[in-house]
Design a protein around this motif. Structure first.
Motif, PDB file in Angstrom:
ATOM      1  N   ALA A  49     -42.381 -55.892  35.060  1.00  0.00           N
ATOM      2  CA  ALA A  49     -43.255 -56.802  35.446  1.00  0.00           C
ATOM      3  C   ALA A  49     -43.893 -58.105  36.390  1.00  0.00           C
ATOM      4  CB  ALA A  49     -43.111 -57.634  33.489  1.00  0.00           C
ATOM      5  N   GLY A  50     -41.969 -58.227  36.888  1.00  0.00           N
ATOM      6  CA  GLY A  50     -42.281 -59.123  38.205  1.00  0.00           C
ATOM      7  C   GLY A  50     -42.015 -60.639  37.805  1.00  0.00           C
ATOM      8  N   GLU A  51     -41.276 -60.461  36.441  1.00  0.00           N
ATOM      9  CA  GLU A  51     -40.892 -61.559  36.201  1.00  0.00           C
ATOM     10  C   GLU A  51     -39.900 -62.282  36.675  1.00  0.00           C
ATOM     11  OE1 GLU A  51     -42.231 -63.976  34.103  1.00  0.00           O
ATOM     12  OE2 GLU A  51     -43.672 -62.931  33.130  1.00  0.00           O
ATOM     13  N   ALA A  52     -38.495 -60.968  37.504  1.00  0.00           N
ATOM     14  CA  ALA A  52     -37.156 -61.173  37.168  1.00  0.00           C
ATOM     15  C   ALA A  52     -36.921 -60.842  38.956  1.00  0.00           C
ATOM     16  CB  ALA A  52     -36.346 -62.054  36.890  1.00  0.00           C
ATOM     17  N   PRO A  53     -36.343 -60.902  39.934  1.00  0.00           N
ATOM     18  CA  PRO A  53     -35.801 -59.780  40.612  1.00  0.00           C
ATOM     19  C   PRO A  53     -35.467 -58.894  40.290  1.00  0.00           C
ATOM     20  CG  PRO A  53     -34.497 -61.563  41.010  1.00  0.00           C
ATOM     21  CD  PRO A  53     -35.443 -61.954  39.815  1.00  0.00           C
ATOM     22  N   TYR A  54     -34.816 -58.112  40.611  1.00  0.00           N
ATOM     23  CA  TYR A  54     -34.285 -56.452  39.949  1.00  0.00           C
ATOM     24  C   TYR A  54     -32.843 -56.548  39.965  1.00  0.00           C
ATOM     25  CZ  TYR A  54     -38.151 -53.136  39.509  1.00  0.00           C
ATOM     26  OH  TYR A  54     -39.506 -52.475  39.482  1.00  0.00           O
TER      27      TYR A  54
ATOM     28  N   VAL B 101     -32.496 -42.745  37.287  1.00  0.00           N
ATOM     29  CA  VAL B 101     -33.433 -43.403  37.857  1.00  0.00           C
ATOM     30  C   VAL B 101     -33.185 -44.930  37.931  1.00  0.00           C
ATOM     31  CG1 VAL B 101     -35.730 -43.659  37.611  1.00  0.00           C
ATOM     32  CG2 VAL B 101     -34.912 -41.684  36.553  1.00  0.00           C
ATOM     33  N   VAL B 102     -33.445 -45.037  39.104  1.00  0.00           N
ATOM     34  CA  VAL B 102     -33.118 -46.961  39.020  1.00  0.00           C
ATOM     35  C   VAL B 102     -33.943 -47.527  40.582  1.00  0.00           C
ATOM     36  CG1 VAL B 102     -30.192 -45.664  39.573  1.00  0.00           C
ATOM     37  CG2 VAL B 102     -31.761 -45.914  41.856  1.00  0.00           C
ATOM     38  N   PRO B 103     -33.640 -49.245  40.559  1.00  0.00           N
ATOM     39  CA  PRO B 103     -35.264 -49.104  41.781  1.00  0.00           C
ATOM     40  C   PRO B 103     -34.663 -49.068  42.125  1.00  0.00           C
ATOM     41  CG  PRO B 103     -33.294 -51.310  40.074  1.00  0.00           C
ATOM     42  CD  PRO B 103     -33.374 -49.346  39.573  1.00  0.00           C
ATOM     43  N   ASP B 104     -36.134 -49.410  43.793  1.00  0.00           N
ATOM     44  CA  ASP B 104     -35.394 -49.145  45.518  1.00  0.00           C
ATOM     45  C   ASP B 104     -35.232 -50.065  45.753  1.00  0.00           C
ATOM     46  OD1 ASP B 104     -38.069 -49.329  44.742  1.00  0.00           O
ATOM     47  OD2 ASP B 104     -38.586 -47.535  46.118  1.00  0.00           O
ATOM     48  N   GLY B 105     -35.946 -51.284  45.335  1.00  0.00           N
ATOM     49  CA  GLY B 105     -35.998 -52.669  45.510  1.00  0.00           C
ATOM     50  C   GLY B 105     -37.714 -53.053  46.667  1.00  0.00           C
ATOM     51  N   ARG B 106     -38.521 -52.323  45.892  1.00  0.00           N
ATOM     52  CA  ARG B 106     -39.525 -52.406  46.890  1.00  0.00           C
ATOM     53  C   ARG B 106     -40.657 -52.269  45.321  1.00  0.00           C
ATOM     54  NH1 ARG B 106     -37.536 -48.767  49.761  1.00  0.00           N
ATOM     55  NH2 ARG B 106     -38.932 -46.683  49.305  1.00  0.00           N
ATOM     56  N   GLY B 107     -40.368 -52.044  44.205  1.00  0.00           N
ATOM     57  CA  GLY B 107     -41.485 -51.585  42.993  1.00  0.00           C
ATOM     58  C   GLY B 107     -41.400 -50.073  42.602  1.00  0.00           C
ATOM     59  N   GLY B 108     -40.459 -49.547  43.113  1.00  0.00           N
ATOM     60  CA  GLY B 108     -40.478 -47.982  43.036  1.00  0.00           C
ATOM     61  C   GLY B 108     -39.038 -47.790  42.068  1.00  0.00           C
ATOM     62  N   SER B 109     -38.901 -46.039  42.898  1.00  0.00           N
ATOM     63  CA  SER B 109     -37.851 -45.917  42.197  1.00  0.00           C
ATOM     64  C   SER B 109     -36.251 -44.713  43.006  1.00  0.00           C
ATOM     65  CB  SER B 109     -38.148 -45.091  40.695  1.00  0.00           C
ATOM     66  OG  SER B 109     -38.952 -45.859  39.687  1.00  0.00           O
ATOM     67  N   ARG B 110     -35.979 -44.396  42.800  1.00  0.00           N
ATOM     68  CA  ARG B 110     -34.994 -43.693  43.717  1.00  0.00           C
ATOM     69  C   ARG B 110     -34.414 -42.985  42.529  1.00  0.00           C
ATOM     70  NH1 ARG B 110     -29.744 -45.768  46.375  1.00  0.00           N
ATOM     71  NH2 ARG B 110     -30.116 -47.865  45.443  1.00  0.00           N
ATOM     72  N   ILE B 111     -34.423 -41.284  43.008  1.00  0.00           N
ATOM     73  CA  ILE B 111     -34.350 -40.674  41.662  1.00  0.00           C
ATOM     74  C   ILE B 111     -33.229 -39.773  41.970  1.00  0.00           C
ATOM     75  CG2 ILE B 111     -35.001 -38.559  40.113  1.00  0.00           C
ATOM     76  CD1 ILE B 111     -37.198 -39.477  40.821  1.00  0.00           C
TER      77      ILE B 111
END
Lengths: 144, 248
Positions: free
Chosen positions: B158-163, A95-105
């Motif tokens: 939490a929006g404190e830094a980029p992913y 489960v990794v970040p999708d770059g838009r606040g959601g996730s890719r699974i």
């Protein structure tokens, strides 16, 4: 015990029997089924060692991973700066970040998953010969 | 005092009082500490947030040493210098091993020390399947690595830094590297109670059936003996109450 009471107890025990059998038959232990029925399917990715099924979640990785693990407890787990990885009997879930606040699974079988997530799970869920580097420090351009 | 506050106080006190005290038997082996510190350094480079871990061990059992195990994005074995970091998040742990004569149990605590507006929380760490008790178990090293490694991800959420983007492995896995034996049946791990329920139900049915057969056998064997005896004498009928008849 009187006959009516015994008959009642027998009925209850039979009911418990049926309940256990039906629950055993219905209780799915497939993380593939669980992810497929709760998240939006995006695509299938083919790699050297097999294929990944890719789903999306509107929630961030740690929450999404907690949801997946809450529905079906994994045998092992890893939490890293880039995502959360769950290991099941035959499947690996990343489960990794999708770059838009959601996730890719990602749902992979074991062969594909070990190679796919190797930098994160190597040495934890199997052998790993990539270690032994010295500390390089941080700063621009130091990403692996 | 709350548990996180106590863990924080314990860690700070240990760092102040035992500046050079490192554990004789560290929680993390050196390659693990180097890799964790490097991951944190990479995260700091991407997010401009410093990260670290500080675990204080108080061993009264006599089997190990007490001390502080620390590391940070500045390096393994290097406690985070908070003064030099505008933003930081540090995993703090406190482990207490009691002596055999003590009545109290071994205990562990975790806390997160951070100056971020929306810092990672212990509850978030726990939602990922880790807890302070993992510092007492067989996977204490992985618990420290994962709980600390989760900080950059939680800070980004939490929006404190980029992913920090997930980078898929592009190189083939060396032939010598293979996954180990799997974690066992998913079904049994999640539904271990179902076979027990089934066994209990089957056992209950079996018990009742056997008991029913036995009592029926006993009933049928006692039947002829009862019929061979003298017939029961009829109950004498009670005469009607004369008063009842009078009032009617």
């Amino acid at each position: 015990m009187t006959l009516p009471r015994r008959a009642k107890a027998l009925r209850l025990a039979l009911l418990a029997c049926l309940l256990a059998l039906s629950a055993g038959g219905c209780a799915s232990a497939s993380v593939r089924d669980s992810v497929a029925s709760n998240y939006k399917f995006e695509r299938e990715e083919r790699g050297r060692d097999g294929r990944s099924l890719v789903y999306s979640s509107p929630r961030p990785p740690t929450r999404t991973a907690a949801e997946i693990g809450g529905r079906l407890s994994p045998g092992e787990r890893r939490v890293t700066q880039s995502g959360v990885f769950l290991r099941y009997a035959r499947d690996y879930v990343g489960v990794v970040p999708d770059g838009r606040g959601g996730s890719r699974i990602f749902v992979d079988d074991e062969r594909r998953g070990y190679g796919h997530f190797y930098p994160f799970i190597g040495g934890y869920w199997g052998s790993y010969s990539g270690r032994g580097e010295s500390f390089r420090g941080g700063g621009p351009g130091t990403r692996k | 005092m709350s548990v996180p506050a106590r863990a924080l106080l314990l860690a700070v006190l240990a760092l102040l009082l035992l500046p050079g005290a490192s554990l004789a038997a560290p929680l993390l082996e050196e390659p693990d500490a180097v890799e964790l510190a490097q991951d944190l350094a990479d995260a700091t480079a991407e997010q401009q947030v410093c990260y670290g871990w500080e675990v204080t061990v108080d061993d009264q059992s006599g089997e190990g040493a007490s001390g502080v195990e620390a590391g940070s994005s500045a390096g393994p074995g290097v406690p985070l210098d908070r003064a030099s970091c505008p933003k930081y998040a540090v995993l703090q742990g406190g482990v207490s091993y009691t002596s055999e004569s003590s009545e109290s149990e071994d205990s562990a605590e975790i806390a997160i020390d951070s100056n971020l507006a929306r810092p990672p929380t212990v509850a978030q760490i726990e939602s990922l399947g880790y807890s302070a008790d993992d510092l007492l178990g067989d996977i204490d090293d992985q618990a420290v690595i994962d709980m600390t490694g989760a900080l950059p991800l939680l800070v980004a959420e939490a929006g404190e830094a980029p992913y920090i983007p997930f980078e898929e492995s592009t190189e083939p896995v060396p032939a010598s590297d293979q996954p180990n034996a799997g974690p066992g049946s998913d079904w049994l791990r999640n539904y271990w109670w179902l076979p027990l329920l089934g066994l209990a139900a089957v056992g209950g049915v079996g018990y009742l059936v056997v008991k029913g057969v036995m009592s029926r056998g006993a009933g049928s064997s006692s039947g002829p003996r009862a019929s061979s005896g003298p017939p029961p004498s009829p109950q004498p009928q009670r005469p009607p109450d004369p008063q009842q008849g009078a009032s009617a």
